[in-house]
Design a protein around this motif. Structure first.
Motif, short mmCIF file in Angstrom:
data_model
loop_
_atom_site.label_atom_id
_atom_site.label_comp_id
_atom_site.label_asym_id
_atom_site.label_seq_id
_atom_site.Cartn_x
_atom_site.Cartn_y
_atom_site.Cartn_z
N GLN A 5 0.83 -1.20 0.00
CA GLN A 5 0.00 0.00 0.00
C GLN A 5 0.87 1.26 0.00
OE1 GLN A 5 -2.22 -1.24 3.49
NE2 GLN A 5 -4.11 -1.16 2.30
N TYR A 6 1.94 1.24 0.78
CA TYR A 6 2.88 2.37 0.77
C TYR A 6 3.46 2.57 -0.63
CZ TYR A 6 3.41 3.21 5.82
OH TYR A 6 3.21 3.56 7.12
N THR A 8 2.29 1.67 -3.55
CA THR A 8 1.28 2.18 -4.49
C THR A 8 0.99 3.66 -4.25
OG1 THR A 8 0.27 -0.01 -4.65
CG2 THR A 8 -1.08 1.87 -5.33
N LEU A 9 0.82 4.02 -2.99
CA LEU A 9 0.53 5.40 -2.64
C LEU A 9 1.67 6.33 -3.04
CD1 LEU A 9 -1.57 7.22 -1.16
CD2 LEU A 9 -0.14 6.95 0.85
N ARG A 12 1.99 6.77 -6.91
CA ARG A 12 1.00 7.73 -7.42
C ARG A 12 1.39 9.16 -7.05
NH1 ARG A 12 -4.12 4.39 -5.42
NH2 ARG A 12 -4.11 2.78 -7.02
N GLU A 80 0.14 12.68 3.20
CA GLU A 80 -0.66 11.68 2.49
C GLU A 80 -0.57 10.31 3.14
OE1 GLU A 80 -1.06 11.13 -1.66
OE2 GLU A 80 -0.85 13.26 -2.09
N ALA A 84 -3.66 8.24 4.86
CA ALA A 84 -3.97 6.87 4.43
C ALA A 84 -3.97 5.92 5.63
CB ALA A 84 -2.97 6.40 3.38
#
Length: 90
Positions: A5-6, A8-9, A12, A80, A84
């Motif tokens: 998840q890190y 991917t975040l 982006r 961010e 999240a």
């Protein structure tokens, strides 16, 4: 938050920030790809989120920024990630 998840975040986030920088400086994809030592096609993939940044690309991007812009970029990334994490915890 899981490592994936890190990843991917942050992918982006960096793609969005590099594109924002390119448009603010009125650079073409070819011009920014040269500055980041990337093939134009690879840069286009990065900007569209099809791939992430290498460590070299991240460092070269940071070197394009003014010191205060680097600090702002890091502050925004931290914000961010924290948002999240709060969202995941809820």
């Amino acid at each position: 938050m899981l490592r994936k998840q890190y990843k991917t975040l942050l992918r982006r986030f960096l793609s969005r920030e590099i594109r924002k920088y390119r448009t603010q400086c009125k650079l073409t994809q070819e011009q920014i790809s040269e500055r980041l030592c990337m093939a134009p096609r690879s840069y286009a993939d990065l900007e569209h989120g099809a791939c992430g940044c290498s460590g070299l690309t991240v460092v070269l991007f940071l070197l394009l920024l003014k010191d205060e812009e680097v600090l702002q970029l890091l502050h925004s990334a931290r914000k961010e990630l924290k948002e999240a994490e709060r969202h995941d915890a809820a």
